[in-house]
Design a protein around this motif. Structure first.
Motif, PDB file in Angstrom:
ATOM      1  N   LEU A 184     102.761  36.901 -25.181  1.00  0.00           N
ATOM      2  CA  LEU A 184     103.517  37.770 -26.066  1.00  0.00           C
ATOM      3  C   LEU A 184     102.547  38.596 -26.900  1.00  0.00           C
ATOM      4  N   SER A 185     103.010  39.727 -27.360  1.00  0.00           N
ATOM      5  CA  SER A 185     102.187  40.576 -28.210  1.00  0.00           C
ATOM      6  C   SER A 185     101.868  39.857 -29.506  1.00  0.00           C
ATOM      7  N   LYS A 186     100.633  40.043 -29.964  1.00  0.00           N
ATOM      8  CA  LYS A 186     100.250  39.500 -31.269  1.00  0.00           C
ATOM      9  C   LYS A 186     100.694  40.412 -32.407  1.00  0.00           C
ATOM     10  N   ALA A 187     101.096  41.630 -32.074  1.00  0.00           N
ATOM     11  CA  ALA A 187     101.523  42.583 -33.089  1.00  0.00           C
ATOM     12  C   ALA A 187     102.958  42.293 -33.517  1.00  0.00           C
ATOM     13  N   ALA A 188     103.232  42.477 -34.783  1.00  0.00           N
ATOM     14  CA  ALA A 188     104.597  42.365 -35.284  1.00  0.00           C
ATOM     15  C   ALA A 188     105.423  43.522 -34.728  1.00  0.00           C
ATOM     16  N   PRO A 189     106.750  43.357 -34.673  1.00  0.00           N
ATOM     17  CA  PRO A 189     107.588  44.426 -34.116  1.00  0.00           C
ATOM     18  C   PRO A 189     107.349  45.789 -34.756  1.00  0.00           C
ATOM     19  N   GLU A 190     107.185  45.834 -36.077  1.00  0.00           N
ATOM     20  CA  GLU A 190     106.986  47.128 -36.723  1.00  0.00           C
ATOM     21  C   GLU A 190     105.654  47.746 -36.321  1.00  0.00           C
ATOM     22  N   GLN A 191     104.627  46.907 -36.132  1.00  0.00           N
ATOM     23  CA  GLN A 191     103.347  47.437 -35.659  1.00  0.00           C
ATOM     24  C   GLN A 191     103.485  48.020 -34.263  1.00  0.00           C
ATOM     25  N   PHE A 192     104.194  47.317 -33.415  1.00  0.00           N
ATOM     26  CA  PHE A 192     104.414  47.807 -32.051  1.00  0.00           C
ATOM     27  C   PHE A 192     105.156  49.135 -32.076  1.00  0.00           C
ATOM     28  N   LEU A 193     106.170  49.246 -32.928  1.00  0.00           N
ATOM     29  CA  LEU A 193     106.954  50.471 -32.993  1.00  0.00           C
ATOM     30  C   LEU A 193     106.136  51.651 -33.493  1.00  0.00           C
ATOM     31  N   GLU A 194     105.178  51.396 -34.367  1.00  0.00           N
ATOM     32  CA  GLU A 194     104.378  52.475 -34.949  1.00  0.00           C
ATOM     33  C   GLU A 194     103.092  52.746 -34.185  1.00  0.00           C
ATOM     34  N   THR A 209     119.782  68.983 -22.437  1.00  0.00           N
ATOM     35  CA  THR A 209     120.792  69.238 -21.409  1.00  0.00           C
ATOM     36  C   THR A 209     121.876  68.171 -21.367  1.00  0.00           C
ATOM     37  N   GLY A 210     121.576  66.996 -21.883  1.00  0.00           N
ATOM     38  CA  GLY A 210     122.525  65.895 -21.804  1.00  0.00           C
ATOM     39  C   GLY A 210     122.631  65.272 -20.439  1.00  0.00           C
ATOM     40  N   LYS A 211     121.759  65.669 -19.504  1.00  0.00           N
ATOM     41  CA  LYS A 211     121.822  65.142 -18.146  1.00  0.00           C
ATOM     42  C   LYS A 211     120.798  64.024 -17.956  1.00  0.00           C
ATOM     43  N   PRO A 212     121.134  63.037 -17.102  1.00  0.00           N
ATOM     44  CA  PRO A 212     120.168  61.955 -16.844  1.00  0.00           C
ATOM     45  C   PRO A 212     118.874  62.514 -16.268  1.00  0.00           C
ATOM     46  N   ILE A 213     117.750  61.915 -16.676  1.00  0.00           N
ATOM     47  CA  ILE A 213     116.451  62.338 -16.161  1.00  0.00           C
ATOM     48  C   ILE A 213     115.655  61.118 -15.712  1.00  0.00           C
ATOM     49  N   PRO A 214     114.901  61.277 -14.624  1.00  0.00           N
ATOM     50  CA  PRO A 214     114.006  60.199 -14.203  1.00  0.00           C
ATOM     51  C   PRO A 214     112.970  59.926 -15.290  1.00  0.00           C
ATOM     52  N   CYS A 215     112.587  58.667 -15.402  1.00  0.00           N
ATOM     53  CA  CYS A 215     111.634  58.260 -16.435  1.00  0.00           C
ATOM     54  C   CYS A 215     111.219  56.821 -16.137  1.00  0.00           C
ATOM     55  N   ARG A 216     110.443  56.249 -17.027  1.00  0.00           N
ATOM     56  CA  ARG A 216     110.177  54.807 -16.945  1.00  0.00           C
ATOM     57  C   ARG A 216     110.586  54.154 -18.251  1.00  0.00           C
ATOM     58  N   VAL A 217     111.107  52.932 -18.136  1.00  0.00           N
ATOM     59  CA  VAL A 217     111.705  52.262 -19.290  1.00  0.00           C
ATOM     60  C   VAL A 217     111.173  50.833 -19.406  1.00  0.00           C
ATOM     61  N   HIS A 218     111.148  50.384 -20.635  1.00  0.00           N
ATOM     62  CA  HIS A 218     110.805  48.990 -20.947  1.00  0.00           C
ATOM     63  C   HIS A 218     111.747  48.534 -22.048  1.00  0.00           C
ATOM     64  N   PHE A 219     112.313  47.349 -21.873  1.00  0.00           N
ATOM     65  CA  PHE A 219     113.171  46.742 -22.886  1.00  0.00           C
ATOM     66  C   PHE A 219     112.574  45.392 -23.267  1.00  0.00           C
ATOM     67  N   ARG A 220     112.649  45.070 -24.536  1.00  0.00           N
ATOM     68  CA  ARG A 220     112.195  43.746 -24.979  1.00  0.00           C
ATOM     69  C   ARG A 220     113.036  43.300 -26.169  1.00  0.00           C
ATOM     70  N   SER A 221     113.138  41.987 -26.309  1.00  0.00           N
ATOM     71  CA  SER A 221     113.806  41.449 -27.489  1.00  0.00           C
ATOM     72  C   SER A 221     112.932  41.669 -28.705  1.00  0.00           C
ATOM     73  N   ILE A 222     113.485  41.447 -29.859  1.00  0.00           N
ATOM     74  CA  ILE A 222     112.711  41.614 -31.093  1.00  0.00           C
ATOM     75  C   ILE A 222     111.562  40.620 -31.147  1.00  0.00           C
ATOM     76  N   ASP A 223     111.649  39.557 -30.339  1.00  0.00           N
ATOM     77  CA  ASP A 223     110.576  38.565 -30.263  1.00  0.00           C
ATOM     78  C   ASP A 223     109.526  38.930 -29.211  1.00  0.00           C
ATOM     79  N   GLY A 224     109.736  40.036 -28.503  1.00  0.00           N
ATOM     80  CA  GLY A 224     108.753  40.492 -27.529  1.00  0.00           C
ATOM     81  C   GLY A 224     109.008  40.060 -26.109  1.00  0.00           C
ATOM     82  N   VAL A 225     110.110  39.356 -25.848  1.00  0.00           N
ATOM     83  CA  VAL A 225     110.417  38.897 -24.491  1.00  0.00           C
ATOM     84  C   VAL A 225     110.966  40.074 -23.689  1.00  0.00           C
ATOM     85  N   PRO A 226     110.355  40.416 -22.537  1.00  0.00           N
ATOM     86  CA  PRO A 226     110.822  41.573 -21.775  1.00  0.00           C
ATOM     87  C   PRO A 226     112.117  41.295 -21.020  1.00  0.00           C
ATOM     88  N   PHE A 227     112.943  42.329 -20.920  1.00  0.00           N
ATOM     89  CA  PHE A 227     114.179  42.281 -20.143  1.00  0.00           C
ATOM     90  C   PHE A 227     114.156  43.482 -19.202  1.00  0.00           C
TER      91      PHE A 227
END
Length: 831
Positions: free
Chosen positions: A243-253, A332-350
């Motif tokens: 898991l990241s050693k950074a706190a969530p706010e550090q990761f966000l910034e 445009t409001g239209k879907p666009i290709p991209c790459r995504v990452h989701f994680r819980s506030i504790d850093g666990v990826p989904f």
């Protein structure tokens, strides 16, 4: 009192392994299956056999205690399940549970329900029983070569080695069980053992995995290399991941939002996903050192448990929803290709369904699992076409979304409420270089499929991908992708051309763009590039000639290494462009050296992507196609050779000299004069300096010590001789800050030159560079004649059909010597 207690069946054991027609003995005696204790058979090789020809009379096995469950270890000997017209669930026995008050419960034992033969055919396992071997993890860091592909699955289902296990849940646990009566119905089977449970849980875990954080509290153990291991006796656990050693706010910034995070190489903190019974014990080890053990039920009850001020184990499971996510262009409001990452506030990826939270278990991915996901440091992204779906944690969720260098990355918190199943995210474009007729491309990609290259290119905002077939020792890659023409993405925004890179480990590599027929042999002269013991069959110059004969484009990748034949290629005009794929002084200096010797060389960017730690286009080439020409692969390659290009590893450059674009030649009167230079850079990642370079020397610069995402510079430069001028930008003092990709390449950008001709047609010459080139060329000739592997003369007909193979090999080098000598002669320089 123990929660699980074996019941002896020794008095009724009557058969040995011969009933199976096998030589090996039954595993009788004390055994544990799924963490549950059993006393198998009589301890001397025999178990209880039943059925026609073995024993048809019922037997009674004493229990004499209150139980919540009974677990039976048994196996069927005879089965008609595959016979024509066979019925499902053929009765094999009834196990009758008799209470001390005379009441009873009857348990049907049916083929393919509670019992089955061993081995069972694939897909014919019993529906209501489990094999005696539980599911397990593949070895994480080692294993047999032939299991390399299977190892990527991480988890394997357990099989039945000796028995299937089925259990009965007591509907009246307050009543004592006197005995179990085995009543056979005909088919032969054996009973190996019975275990009684007094635990308030099913014998096998039915709850799904739950994310759990493990923190090592002692600093010396927390800083051990790599994650610990977690063993669960009555359940299963995944590999632990950092898991990241950074706190969530550090990761966000973090200024690197959208582009990964630093690797946590240490043993703590980590997360693991656990599916276990409350009575299960989690054992945490690092190497052979046991760090702690904890009861899973205590963790579930309390949420967090500390053991001996050494290890903290805590649930980080807020619940989850299956969510459909759409990422749209904000304008445009239209879907666009991209790459995504989701994680819980504790850093666990989904990860979105169909994608990996950890590519190849966070191991090296060279030629393994290289499509659909990318890992930047400790963070894995999924490439999507604008839509995805899968589990997301309830409550606060951190999202990290990126689309190359022309969109502002989105790293923020969103909230997923119970019942919510839709999520929309919006990306904002900061610049549209296609609208300015600059089209980006990656000149150097390996191992992806054509369709995968389209997906990743679209997700990174890259227009052109050159997907290169090649050879690596005895491995040939992307052979099946080659069709000799480009493919166009369904949006018309991406082009993938499966072409090739030809390689020789001493002389060098060449990227051959736009070839219509494969140019063979692809590699030559032995490992790493060609086969073991192979001969030197061809040189880079011959490959370049064959490419040009097909109308293709020749790029010298990762200039100048391997640094053998590039000098000859450049001297003879066989190279159309040179490629940067990392930030490096050597690469810069070699490029500048050749420019200063008068060779016009457009600059391109490529990644040499060979693993999932490299995004397509992290180093990319922006090529300007004139307005009156359509965006096609041929137009892109033609414009690339024209020189209006810049390389971007983050910042996006604009550059003009006297109002003229990159690649132009500006004519000044004899004696020279001043030129007006304008340069600017913007980026989604911070950079620090913007510089103007003339003949390899910085003549003007601007810098922002703290990092910035936009800089501009106007300069008036005195020019007195033939020169070239370019713009570049990077980190403080032009020392690059690093990306999180597997190459750790620098954040930088560099234009191709504008050429300044003073009083006549442009030329430059540097005697030191010319002698450097001659030395390399002579060295290559010596290598060919004295060090390269060759077939014995007279034993082979070469691909070129000529008698004198060595003369065929060294001829281009002698042409290069003559070309340099001609230039020296024209300048009156003795040679």
């Amino acid at each position: 009192m123990p929660d699980y207690m074996p019941i002896s069946i020794a008095a009724h054991c009557n058969v040995d392994n011969r009933i199976l027609g096998q030589d090996r003995d039954f595993p009788t005696g004390p055994k544990r299956y799924h963490g549950l204790p059993f006393e198998i058979g009589d301890g001397a090789g025999k178990v209880a056999g039943f059925g026609e020809g073995v024993r048809m009379e019922a037997v009674s096995i004493p229990v004499g205690k209150k139980v919540t469950h009974l677990v039976f270890a048994h196996r069927l000997i005879d089965s008609e399940v595959k016979e024509p017209g066979a019925a499902a669930g053929i009765p094999c026995a009834e196990y009758v549970v008799r209470y001390s008050d005379g009441g009873e419960e009857r348990i049907p034992i049916r083929d393919r329900f509670e019992i089955a033969v061993i081995p069972s055919d694939w897909g014919l396992w019993p529906l209501l029983a489990r094999p005696d071997d539980k599911s397990f993890l593949m070895p994480r860091y080692e294993g047999r070569w032939d299991e390399a592909g299977v190892r990527q699955t991480e988890a394997r289902a357990g099989g039945a080695n000796h028995f299937y296990l089925t259990y009965w849940a007591n509907p009246l646990p307050e009543r004592a069980v006197e005995s179990v009566i085995i009543e056979p119905k005909g088919p032969r089977f054996v009973l190996g053992g019975i275990t009684a449970s007094q635990a308030n849980e099913p014998p096998f875990p039915l709850s799904a995995k739950r994310p759990t954080r493990i923190t090592l509290l002692r600093e010396d153990e927390a800083n051990l290399p790599g994650p610990p291991t977690v063993d669960v006796d009555r359940g299963v656990a995944t590999y632990p991941y950092p898991l990241s050693k950074a706190a969530p706010e550090q990761f966000l910034e973090d200024p690197m939002k959208g582009w990964g995070e630093e690797v946590n190489p240490h043993a703590s903190p980590v997360y693991v996903e656990v599916a276990a019974n409350p009575s299960a014990t989690l054992t945490i080890k690092h190497g052979e050192t046991r760090l702690a053990s904890v009861r899973w039920g205590e963790v579930e009850e309390r949420g967090k448990v500390e053991v001996d001020d050494r290890v903290r184990v805590e649930l980080v499971d807020p619940g989850r929803n299956w969510v459909h996510t759409t990422v749209v262009d904000d304008s445009t409001g239209k879907p666009i290709p991209c790459r995504v990452h989701f994680r819980s506030i504790d850093g666990v990826p989904f990860a979105p369904h169909g994608h990996h939270p950890h590519v190849n278990s966070n191991n090296v991915t060279w030629h393994i699992d290289v499509g659909g996901d990318v890992r930047l440091g400790d963070l894995t992204y999924a490439y999507i076409n604008g839509k995805c779906e899968g589990w997301l944690p309830r409550g606060e969720v951190i999202v990290d979304v990126a689309r190359g260098y022309e969109y502002e990355p989105l790293r923020t918190k969103v909230r997923i409420d119970p019942g919510q199943q839709r999520l929309e995210l919006r990306l904002k474009r900061i610049v549209d270089l296609n609208a300015e007729r600059y089209f980006s491309g990656d000149t150097h990609v390996h191992f992806l499929s054509t369709q995968g290259a389209h997906l990743e290119a679209a997700g990174e905002g890259v227009n052109v991908v050159n997907l290169l077939q090649s050879q690596w020792g005895h491995l040939f890659t992307n052979t099946e992708e080659f069709i000799g023409e480009p493919t166009i993405g369904n949006r018309g925004e991406t082009i993938v051309y499966a072409t090739q890179e030809n390689r020789q480990h001493i002389l060098g590599h060449l990227t051959l763009l736009g070839v219509k027929e494969p140019i063979m042999p692809w590699c030559s002269g032995g490992p790493d590039e060609a086969e073991m013991g192979g001969n030197l069959e061809v040189t880079l110059s011959r490959w370049a000639d064959a490419c040009h004969a097909q109308g293709g484009t020749v790029v010298l990748p990762h200039i100048p290494t391997p640094n053998g034949e590039p000098a000859a290629l450049i001297a003879t005009g066989r190279v159309d462009a040179v490629e940067f794929l990392v930030y490096g002084r050597y690469m810069h200096n070699e490029y500048y050296r050749y420019l200063n010797c008068g060779y016009r060389l457009p600059l391109v960017g490529g990644t040499d992507k060979m693993d999932s730690g490299v995004p397509v286009g992290i180093y990319r080439t922006y090529v300007h196609i004139p307005e009156d020409q359509p965006f096609t692969y041929d137009a892109w390659c033609k414009a690339l050779k024209g020189g209006n290009t810049f390389l971007s590893g983050g910042p996006l450059l604009r550059f003009k000299v006297e109002g003229q674009p990159i690649g132009s030649t500006i004519r000044l009167p004899k004696g020279g004069g001043h030129v007006e230079v304008e340069a600017s850079a913007i980026g989604v990642l911070p950079f620090h300096c913007l510089e103007i370079v003339v003949n390899g020397e910085v003549v003007d610069r601007t810098e922002e010590a703290g990092g910035i995402r936009a800089l501009s510079l106007k300069s008036r430069i005195q020019v007195s001789k033939h020169s070239w001028v370019a713009a570049r930008c990077s980190g403080p003092g032009y020392q690059a800050r690093q990306h999180h990709d597997s190459w750790r390449r620098g954040i930088m950008a560099h234009t191709s030159p504008v050429y300044l001709a003073v009083g006549e047609d442009w030329w430059m010459f540097d005697l030191g560079t010319a002698n450097y080139m001659l030395t390399l060329i002579h060295g290559c000739i010596d290598y060919i004649h004295t060090r390269s592997s060759q077939w014995r003369p007279g034993t082979v007909t070469h691909h070129h059909g000529r008698e004198d193979h060595l003369a065929f090999l060294d001829e281009p080098f002698r042409e290069a010597i003559q070309a340099i000598h001609r230039r020296m002669h024209q300048l009156g320089i003795p040679h």
